[in-house]
Design a protein around this motif. Structure first.
Motif, PDB file in Angstrom:
ATOM      1  N   LEU A   1      -3.891   3.623   1.275  1.00  0.00           N
ATOM      2  CA  LEU A   1      -2.479   3.696   0.949  1.00  0.00           C
ATOM      3  C   LEU A   1      -1.695   2.744   1.843  1.00  0.00           C
ATOM      4  N   GLY A   2      -0.829   1.949   1.240  1.00  0.00           N
ATOM      5  CA  GLY A   2       0.078   1.093   1.991  1.00  0.00           C
ATOM      6  C   GLY A   2       1.512   1.470   1.702  1.00  0.00           C
ATOM      7  N   LEU A   3       2.314   1.639   2.737  1.00  0.00           N
ATOM      8  CA  LEU A   3       3.734   1.941   2.602  1.00  0.00           C
ATOM      9  C   LEU A   3       4.534   0.802   3.221  1.00  0.00           C
ATOM     10  N   ASP A   4       5.414   0.210   2.431  1.00  0.00           N
ATOM     11  CA  ASP A   4       6.226  -0.919   2.887  1.00  0.00           C
ATOM     12  C   ASP A   4       7.690  -0.520   2.828  1.00  0.00           C
ATOM     13  N   LEU A   5       8.295  -0.375   4.000  1.00  0.00           N
ATOM     14  CA  LEU A   5       9.698   0.020   4.105  1.00  0.00           C
ATOM     15  C   LEU A   5      10.565  -1.230   4.120  1.00  0.00           C
ATOM     16  N   GLY A   6      11.088  -1.603   2.952  1.00  0.00           N
ATOM     17  CA  GLY A   6      11.950  -2.767   2.857  1.00  0.00           C
ATOM     18  C   GLY A   6      13.403  -2.419   3.059  1.00  0.00           C
TER      19      GLY A   6
ATOM     20  N   GLY B   1      -7.386   5.864   4.666  1.00  0.00           N
ATOM     21  CA  GLY B   1      -6.553   5.174   5.650  1.00  0.00           C
ATOM     22  C   GLY B   1      -5.204   4.838   5.082  1.00  0.00           C
ATOM     23  N   ILE B   2      -4.186   4.828   5.949  1.00  0.00           N
ATOM     24  CA  ILE B   2      -2.814   4.488   5.580  1.00  0.00           C
ATOM     25  C   ILE B   2      -2.354   3.350   6.489  1.00  0.00           C
ATOM     26  N   GLY B   3      -1.706   2.373   5.892  1.00  0.00           N
ATOM     27  CA  GLY B   3      -1.117   1.289   6.664  1.00  0.00           C
ATOM     28  C   GLY B   3       0.374   1.239   6.435  1.00  0.00           C
ATOM     29  N   LEU B   4       1.100   0.744   7.427  1.00  0.00           N
ATOM     30  CA  LEU B   4       2.562   0.687   7.364  1.00  0.00           C
ATOM     31  C   LEU B   4       3.053  -0.744   7.534  1.00  0.00           C
TER      32      LEU B   4
ATOM     33  N   VAL C   1      -3.911   6.495  10.366  1.00  0.00           N
ATOM     34  CA  VAL C   1      -2.758   5.638  10.124  1.00  0.00           C
ATOM     35  C   VAL C   1      -2.906   4.417  11.025  1.00  0.00           C
ATOM     36  N   ALA C   2      -2.995   3.258  10.411  1.00  0.00           N
ATOM     37  CA  ALA C   2      -3.182   2.013  11.165  1.00  0.00           C
ATOM     38  C   ALA C   2      -1.903   1.606  11.875  1.00  0.00           C
ATOM     39  N   GLY C   3      -2.054   0.725  12.862  1.00  0.00           N
ATOM     40  CA  GLY C   3      -0.885   0.170  13.530  1.00  0.00           C
ATOM     41  C   GLY C   3       0.072  -0.469  12.545  1.00  0.00           C
ATOM     42  N   GLY C   4      -0.490  -1.194  11.572  1.00  0.00           N
ATOM     43  CA  GLY C   4       0.337  -1.828  10.553  1.00  0.00           C
ATOM     44  C   GLY C   4       0.913  -3.151  11.020  1.00  0.00           C
TER      45      GLY C   4
ATOM     46  N   ARG D   1      -4.407  -2.889   3.348  1.00  0.00           N
ATOM     47  CA  ARG D   1      -5.574  -3.560   3.938  1.00  0.00           C
ATOM     48  C   ARG D   1      -5.738  -3.174   5.409  1.00  0.00           C
ATOM     49  N   LEU D   2      -4.635  -3.104   6.141  1.00  0.00           N
ATOM     50  CA  LEU D   2      -4.720  -2.709   7.543  1.00  0.00           C
ATOM     51  C   LEU D   2      -5.188  -1.264   7.667  1.00  0.00           C
ATOM     52  N   GLY D   3      -4.750  -0.395   6.733  1.00  0.00           N
ATOM     53  CA  GLY D   3      -5.276   0.966   6.711  1.00  0.00           C
ATOM     54  C   GLY D   3      -6.769   0.984   6.475  1.00  0.00           C
TER      55      GLY D   3
END
Length: 481
Positions: A3-8, A70-73, A227-230, A429-431
């Motif tokens: 999962l990737g979460l992008d806070l724009g 894994g989750i990336g931010l 949760v990755a550093g992101g 990807r980072l996740g």
């Protein structure tokens, strides 16, 4: 799945992809920006959590999230999210495109330690001058600050309960020793802060924590989901685009504009106003030329003529013309590269009776392209020369605009095959890297659908118009004082 979460700035996006890095699903939630005073730009962090909850609820309703490993931010950079000792938010987050702290930024930049240690100019949009502004103008709030988090790292706190930042985003605060990849005690003390106010630092593909039990239960996730550093939004986009080695670059046409070049070593040159930041992978850095209004400029113009950006660009057709007489300077909220000018504002120059919606639309597209050409020249001044860049961001959907950019910058613009390889994809990807203990080998470039070459017969006309654009900036700077 990952999962990737992008806070724009204008929305939060979540993507799910499979072990084979194939997109499985995505969801978005809109965000709005508050501008209570000229030059101000703020958001309530509570709206980020509401948006993230909506996105995760939507994904969970359509997918079995027990498969997530894994989750990336990823997120908008530079925002000052101020928390008290109970982790309660003290005031709205001051965003990246807020210029109220230009006086504080200039004072910090006059202190040679900042450029020497961070490798960058202290821009008004960076985090440290925002804290100096709060100290001077909201002292009661400053006295209660226990932690300063960047926007995506406030999402991490909600997800994991951990105060953590990573190198690429931290490099945009004006508190990081960018070469050493560590907080600078000297620079923190210059704003009456210490390491106690800062989150701990990890690399982008490192594990920063695991999801909190209550959230895992809500979305049927495993309790050991990491949760990755992101990464900051641009470094995350680079991971999504596979831009991780020297010579690789991307051009982002989003709300702001970025010409991003990966580098194998740290080689800052602050006088160029090029950003020299840590990359999301250890032992790597990147350089960026940044303009503050890209699609934001076109959307501004579209609102003014009662249309929308897609309709305006579609009306131009496929054929790109030589630049007209009208020049547009896209400095609606100041500019970073190469000017470092918070006070400058946008303008149309060279208007005549024949100017119509189509010609002014072309002028806006061209003006943004000339700003990218300025970034190309600034990168070249640091020794970073580029031949091509991969297009990313909402504006890259316009082939017409990409051709203008190729003509104005001289770069070959590569267009990926269908798919979104931006910040959310890079975050996922980072996740994946964090879950697997892997690194750059997972950050492969996308397949390229087509490459847009500069049009040899039009390049000289665009070069001449770029010179007029630069002269117009100098005249406008004189008018603005």
């Amino acid at each position: 799945m990952y999962l990737g979460l992008d806070l724009g700035t204008s929305g939060l996006k979540g993507v799910l992809f499979t072990e084979d890095q194939v997109l499985a699903d995505q969801a978005t939630a809109p965000l709005s920006v508050e501008r209570p005073h000229p030059g101000w730009s703020e958001q309530s962090p509570a709206t980020w959590l509401q948006a993230a909850t909506h996105v995760l609820d939507t994904l969970a309703a359509r997918n079995d999230l027990s498969a997530v490993r894994g989750i990336g931010l990823s997120g908008q950079m530079h925002g000052a999210t101020l928390l008290d000792a109970a982790d309660d938010v003290l005031r709205p987050c001051i965003l990246w495109n807020d210029t109220r702290s230009h006086v504080e930024a200039a004072a910090m930049d006059a202190d040679p330690r900042f450029r020497q240690i961070t490798g960058n100019i202290v821009f008004p949009g960076f985090t440290a001058p925002k804290l100096a502004w709060v100290r001077a103008n909201e002292p009661a709030i400053f006295a209660r600050v226990a932690k300063v988090l960047l926007p995506k790292d406030y999402l991490r706190l909600w997800l994991t309960g951990e105060h953590v930042a990573e190198m690429s985003d931290a490099a945009g605060t004006s508190w990081l020793d960018t070469g050493a990849r560590d907080w600078s005690d000297d620079l923190l003390s210059a704003t009456d802060l210490s390491r106690d106010h800062m989150p701990r630092l990890v690399e982008g593909a490192d594990v920063s924590g695991t999801i909190r039990a209550a959230l895992a239960d809500r979305w049927n996730m495993r309790s050991d989901v990491v949760v990755a550093g992101g990464a900051g939004d641009n470094a995350a986009s680079a991971i999504g685009m596979g831009v991780v080695k020297a010579g690789q670059a991307f051009l982002s046409l989003g709300t702001s504009g970025v010409l991003f070049a990966a580098t194998d070593s740290y080689a800052p040159d602050p006088d160029t106003a090029v950003h020299s930041f840590c990359h999301a992978l250890p032992g790597q850095w990147h350089q960026m030329g940044v303009i503050l209004s890209a699609t934001d400029a076109l959307n501004w113009f579209a609102r003014g003529v009662g249309s929308n950006a897609a309709a305006l660009t579609l009306a131009l057709g496929e054929e790109v013309q030589a630049p007209g007489d009208a020049i547009f300077l896209p400095y609606l909220g100041g500019e970073r590269t190469p000017h470092n000018d918070a006070a400058i504002r946008g303008a149309f120059v060279g208007l005549a009776h024949g100017a119509d919606t189509a010609s002014l639309t072309r002028a806006v597209l061209e003006g943004v392209a000339y700003a990218f050409a300025d970034c190309r020249d600034a990168l070249a001044a640091t020794g970073t020369t580029l031949e091509r860049a991969t297009a990313v961001g909402g504006g890259s959907l316009s082939t017409h605009w990409l051709q203008i950019l190729a003509n104005a910058t001289g770069l070959i613009i590569d267009v990926p095959e269908d798919g979104d390889f931006g910040g959310a994809f890079g975050a996922a990807r980072l996740g994946m890297m964090a879950a697997h203990g892997a690194g750059a080998e997972l950050a492969t470039p996308p397949r390229i659908a087509r490459s847009i070459q500069p049009q040899a017969d039009l390049v000289p006309a665009f070069a001449a118009a770029h010179e007029r654009y630069k002269a117009a900036y100098q005249a406008l700077r004189g008018l603005s004082g």
